[in-house]
Motif scaffolding. Structure first.
Motif, PDB file in Angstrom:
ATOM      1  N   THR A   1      49.448  81.478 -10.626  1.00 17.88           N
ATOM      2  CA  THR A   1      48.294  80.855  -9.976  1.00 17.88           C
ATOM      3  C   THR A   1      48.718  79.665  -9.129  1.00 17.88           C
ATOM      4  O   THR A   1      48.115  79.387  -8.089  1.00 17.88           O
ATOM      5  CB  THR A   1      47.236  80.398 -10.996  1.00 17.88           C
TER       6      THR A   1
ATOM      7  N   THR B   1      48.011  79.562  -5.200  1.00 16.05           N
ATOM      8  CA  THR B   1      47.288  78.461  -4.561  1.00 16.05           C
ATOM      9  C   THR B   1      47.960  78.046  -3.264  1.00 16.05           C
ATOM     10  O   THR B   1      47.311  77.863  -2.231  1.00 16.05           O
ATOM     11  CB  THR B   1      47.229  77.249  -5.520  1.00 16.05           C
TER      12      THR B   1
ATOM     13  N   GLN C   1      41.480  81.584  -8.307  1.00 13.67           N
ATOM     14  CA  GLN C   1      42.125  80.357  -7.853  1.00 13.67           C
ATOM     15  C   GLN C   1      42.632  80.493  -6.427  1.00 13.67           C
ATOM     16  O   GLN C   1      42.472  79.582  -5.618  1.00 13.67           O
ATOM     17  CB  GLN C   1      43.280  79.990  -8.780  1.00 13.67           C
ATOM     18  N   SER C   2      43.243  81.624  -6.110  1.00 13.49           N
ATOM     19  CA  SER C   2      43.774  81.792  -4.756  1.00 13.49           C
ATOM     20  C   SER C   2      42.654  81.806  -3.733  1.00 13.49           C
ATOM     21  O   SER C   2      42.766  81.179  -2.665  1.00 13.49           O
ATOM     22  CB  SER C   2      44.601  83.083  -4.656  1.00 13.49           C
TER      23      SER C   2
ATOM     24  N   TYR D   1      40.942  78.095  -3.319  1.00 16.08           N
ATOM     25  CA  TYR D   1      41.750  77.168  -2.520  1.00 16.08           C
ATOM     26  C   TYR D   1      42.018  77.716  -1.126  1.00 16.08           C
ATOM     27  O   TYR D   1      42.171  76.956  -0.169  1.00 16.08           O
ATOM     28  CB  TYR D   1      43.049  76.845  -3.246  1.00 16.08           C
TER      29      TYR D   1
ATOM     30  N   SER E   1      44.766  70.927  -1.737  1.00 20.87           N
ATOM     31  CA  SER E   1      44.846  71.927  -2.796  1.00 20.87           C
ATOM     32  C   SER E   1      45.685  71.452  -3.980  1.00 20.87           C
ATOM     33  O   SER E   1      45.329  71.687  -5.132  1.00 20.87           O
ATOM     34  CB  SER E   1      45.443  73.226  -2.246  1.00 20.87           C
TER      35      SER E   1
ATOM     36  N   SER F   1      39.489  72.137 -10.245  1.00 18.80           N
ATOM     37  CA  SER F   1      40.376  72.812 -11.201  1.00 18.80           C
ATOM     38  C   SER F   1      39.713  73.011 -12.561  1.00 18.80           C
ATOM     39  O   SER F   1      39.974  74.004 -13.250  1.00 18.80           O
ATOM     40  CB  SER F   1      41.674  72.024 -11.373  1.00 18.80           C
TER      41      SER F   1
ATOM     42  N   ILE G   1      37.447  76.066 -12.233  1.00 17.61           N
ATOM     43  CA  ILE G   1      38.233  77.302 -12.241  1.00 17.61           C
ATOM     44  C   ILE G   1      38.756  77.596 -13.642  1.00 17.61           C
ATOM     45  O   ILE G   1      38.716  78.739 -14.111  1.00 17.61           O
ATOM     46  CB  ILE G   1      39.394  77.202 -11.235  1.00 17.61           C
ATOM     47  N   ASP G   2      39.236  76.556 -14.320  1.00 16.76           N
ATOM     48  CA  ASP G   2      39.744  76.745 -15.676  1.00 16.76           C
ATOM     49  C   ASP G   2      38.658  77.295 -16.605  1.00 16.76           C
ATOM     50  O   ASP G   2      38.925  78.191 -17.423  1.00 16.76           O
ATOM     51  CB  ASP G   2      40.270  75.421 -16.226  1.00 16.76           C
TER      52      ASP G   2
ATOM     53  N   THR H   1      38.260  80.934 -16.106  1.00 16.11           N
ATOM     54  CA  THR H   1      39.447  81.781 -16.299  1.00 16.11           C
ATOM     55  C   THR H   1      40.093  81.516 -17.656  1.00 16.11           C
ATOM     56  O   THR H   1      39.737  82.121 -18.646  1.00 16.11           O
ATOM     57  CB  THR H   1      40.457  81.550 -15.152  1.00 16.11           C
TER      58      THR H   1
ATOM     59  N   VAL I   1      32.742  75.743  -8.324  1.00 11.59           N
ATOM     60  CA  VAL I   1      33.608  76.588  -7.494  1.00 11.59           C
ATOM     61  C   VAL I   1      32.871  77.012  -6.225  1.00 11.59           C
ATOM     62  O   VAL I   1      33.436  76.997  -5.121  1.00 11.59           O
ATOM     63  CB  VAL I   1      34.077  77.823  -8.288  1.00 11.59           C
TER      64      VAL I   1
END
Length: 247
Positions: A59, A63, A149-150, A153, A178, A201, A204-205, A208, A227
């Motif tokens: 990840t 990013t 994540q990709s 960002y 990023s 972050s 996202i965490d 995921t 997000v």
């Protein structure tokens, strides 16, 4: 629309170094660790544990690569001076913009797919050492983690590129945002705990890996909004800039 997306991917394809890096770097990292593990150079567990562990590593790479691609897609038409000619063909700004977003999604899917496939193969090659075998759920969770994540960002970088219209500076700013800038907002939690809702972050965490410290966790609804606000806000800002450009 599909033809426009394909055209944008074709432009990226000419930059072979970018494609090779995007598709091979995550895979090369995983294969290196597999080699080190099966030769007993490092200790590692196979199965689902391998997939989970290397989701974290890939990840970070995703990013960076998605930021490079996003900044380029958002800025290249203005930087190359070709936006006007595209509009003269009768294609609307909206369709051109959405096509580039579609190309970004396609790149993120390709990047994620390459990384996930390599992680899955590696998880079977490396001995289990007491870990559970790889399941379909492990693979899907890894794919989702890397893709989310990709794309998040990448979308942020895309918006920066559309706002700046210059590829080099856009890439530099996107990478700083990023890797450092966006998440520096976590320092604001020293003022008030609510500010953790601004840290991308953490959102996202939550969606995921969900392994943040209890005091840093946010609800699923808050994570979705976080997000969506960062990625959607960046894309919207870029679109508003494109709309105002005189050609």
């Amino acid at each position: 629309m599909i033809a426009l997306v394909a055209a944008d991917l074709l432009k990226l394809r000419r930059r072979r170094g970018l494609w090779f890096t995007t598709l091979l770097l995550p895979s090369a990292l995983v294969l290196l660790i597999v080699l080190l593990t099966i030769t007993d150079t490092v200790d590692g567990d196979g199965g689902g544990q391998f997939v989970e562990d290397f989701s974290y590593a890939t990840t970070l790479i995703a990013t960076i690569l998605a930021s490079l691609v996003g900044a380029r897609l958002g800025s290249e038409e203005r930087a190359a001076g070709t936006l006007r000619y595209q509009l003269l063909t009768g294609t609307s700004r909206g369709r051109l913009y959405l096509a580039k977003v579609g190309a970004l999604v396609a790149v993120c899917v390709a990047l994620t797919g390459a990384a996930t496939l390599t992680m899955t193969i590696g998880s079977v090659v490396v001995p289990l050492n007491g870990a559970d075998a790889t399941t379909v759920g492990d693979v899907l969770a890894a794919f989702w983690a890397v893709f989310l994540q990709s794309f998040a960002y990448g979308a942020l970088a895309f918006g920066v590129g559309a706002l700046m219209g210059s590829t080099g500076p856009a890439i530099a700013v996107a990478l700083v945002l990023s890797l450092v800038g966006v998440n520096l907002l976590s320092a604001l939690t020293l003022i008030d705990d609510w500010f953790r809702h601004l840290v991308l972050s953490l959102g996202i965490d939550r969606l995921t890996f969900d392994d943040a410290e209890p005091e840093d966790r946010v609800s699923v609804v808050a994570a979705i909004l976080m997000v969506a606000a960062w990625s959607g806000g960046a894309l919207l800002a870029g679109w508003l800039r494109i709309r105002r450009i005189e050609v």
